[in-house]
Enzyme design. Sequence first.
Site, mmCIF file in Angstrom:
data_model
loop_
_atom_site.group_PDB
_atom_site.id
_atom_site.type_symbol
_atom_site.label_atom_id
_atom_site.label_comp_id
_atom_site.label_asym_id
_atom_site.label_seq_id
_atom_site.Cartn_x
_atom_site.Cartn_y
_atom_site.Cartn_z
ATOM 1 C CD GLU A 49 -30.041 -4.869 -10.568
ATOM 2 O OE1 GLU A 49 -29.901 -5.720 -9.669
ATOM 3 O OE2 GLU A 49 -29.206 -4.720 -11.481
ATOM 4 C CD GLU A 84 -26.444 -1.588 -11.229
ATOM 5 O OE1 GLU A 84 -25.940 -2.735 -11.195
ATOM 6 O OE2 GLU A 84 -27.250 -1.171 -10.387
HETATM 7 O O1 AHR Z 1 -23.132 -3.278 -9.173
HETATM 8 C C1 AHR Z 1 -23.327 -4.336 -8.300
HETATM 9 C C2 AHR Z 1 -24.798 -4.700 -8.137
HETATM 10 O O2 AHR Z 1 -25.280 -5.214 -9.336
HETATM 11 C C3 AHR Z 1 -25.762 -3.581 -7.810
HETATM 12 O O3 AHR Z 1 -25.838 -3.295 -6.456
HETATM 13 C C4 AHR Z 1 -27.067 -4.108 -8.298
HETATM 14 O O4 AHR Z 1 -27.948 -3.094 -8.683
HETATM 15 C C5 AHR Z 1 -26.681 -5.041 -9.429
HETATM 16 O O5 AHR Z 1 -27.316 -6.265 -9.309
#
Ligand code: AHR
Length: 503
Positions: free
Chosen positions: A173, A292
Amino acid sequence: MISAHLTIDPHFTIGPINRRLFGSFVEHLGRCVYDGIYEPGHESADEEGFRTDVIDLVRELGVSTIRYPGGNFVSGYRWEDGVGPRESRPRRLDLAWHSTETNEIGLDEFTRWLTKVDSELMYAVNLGTRGILEALDVLEYANLRSGTQWSDGRVANGHPEPHGIRMWCLGNEMDGPWQLGHSTAEEYGQLAAKTARAMRQIDPDLELVVCGSSSAQMPTFGDWERVVLSHTYDDVDYISCHAYYEPLGDDYGSFLASGVNMDRFIDAVVATADHVKAVRRSEKTIDISFDEWNVWYQSRFNEVDKITHPTHWPVAPRLLEDSYSVLDAVVFGSLLISLIRHADRVTAASLAQLVNVIAPIMTEPGGPAWRQTTFYPFSLTSRLARGVALELKLDSPTYPTELYGDVPIVDAVATRDEEGGATTVFIVNRSLAEEVSLEIDVLSLGQIASATAQTLSDDDIHAANTLEDPERVAPRVNSSARIGEGVITVTLPPVSWTVLTFD
Ligand code: AHR
């Protein structure tokens, strides 16, 4: 009762379903690692301190690939803190989650745990506060057999066999202002390209994931992907997508339609990647690693969980421990439908996360481990979605939503396992009040011998599994499924997720 109609034809395939679609994510965050997968004092702990009750649940969940060690955590992480003799490993401030990291678990322990849960490692390098050299060092430590400082170090640490990591994430990210080392797309694109080229000098066959946007809501979304890929196109294999969903107030209609948003997000990233492909006259196609995704009540986290006093940053605090309802599990199931529908381009995905932190598995220190509601759509989809994803013809009435306009009440995807002969349909009914009578035209599949359906639903859409009542919610056999002349019919309760398998 509402009626909907679905036609399945095995000739209309989307693409093969890559097992990596059923990956997950373990971050050094809250109680995911410590007091989650690892609790040496627990009665179920094995000789290495890993909870065997959690290992059993992870195996049952059916997780293919696990992304590690972060997440936001990785952008401040020094991988070498987590290898070698435990007594000399440093305690460090974790700036991402305002916690203290003890480094008791690192790369070598985690790969040991992965052999117990039968999953593949997807490793993220730190491109936030570190760079090319550290990425090369960890690659040498993990994948080189021996004969150099880092590979011999791994052997000396008791791991003679290389870890053989195939998939590598180039940071995490990096478009997010909260990220340590947050960069512009230009800066990150250049660093990611240089890192990828350097890593490929050690092993040209690595599979590399470059960071896409942290969400489709980021102001730089779209442009970020275009610029980053214009620097890295020839050097990487995947671009990442991240998406989390939660209801805004009591707008459950929009929340139930989150899969529509995920569909549009994937389509936009595919279009952007293909635009760069066209501009470069490239023969190569970039796939998506949706590394994610989940339901996450982020608004609760911002208000309640953020720890603010740096002098008292705790070890493994309770962070992001969302308790998931039936409603959440139905949305979650619809996100899996969206991922499978894009199986031709989404060839890897990671449910964020695995244990305790926005997770399908919860644990109590010194106590039991249990399955959240979201555990079931994941485990059943991972077990039953085999072979190829099929394109469906779906006729469903729609309903109006605040966020996404008119949305079909029913959503579905089908998979067909040509070897085993089974066809499986995953279906959601998004209506808050109405049952749906679904008729599935299966004429082109030939004679159907048997059909079984399981449904997750409840009169109370907020029902959840908790420490006190860990088995409150589970899927039940849906006995309404009937085989007719070239059709199968099934009744879908309001706010429900159903899996229907027939041979
Ligand atoms: O999954 C929780 C967080 O969400 C992770 O660390 C990050 O990559 C995202 O913003």
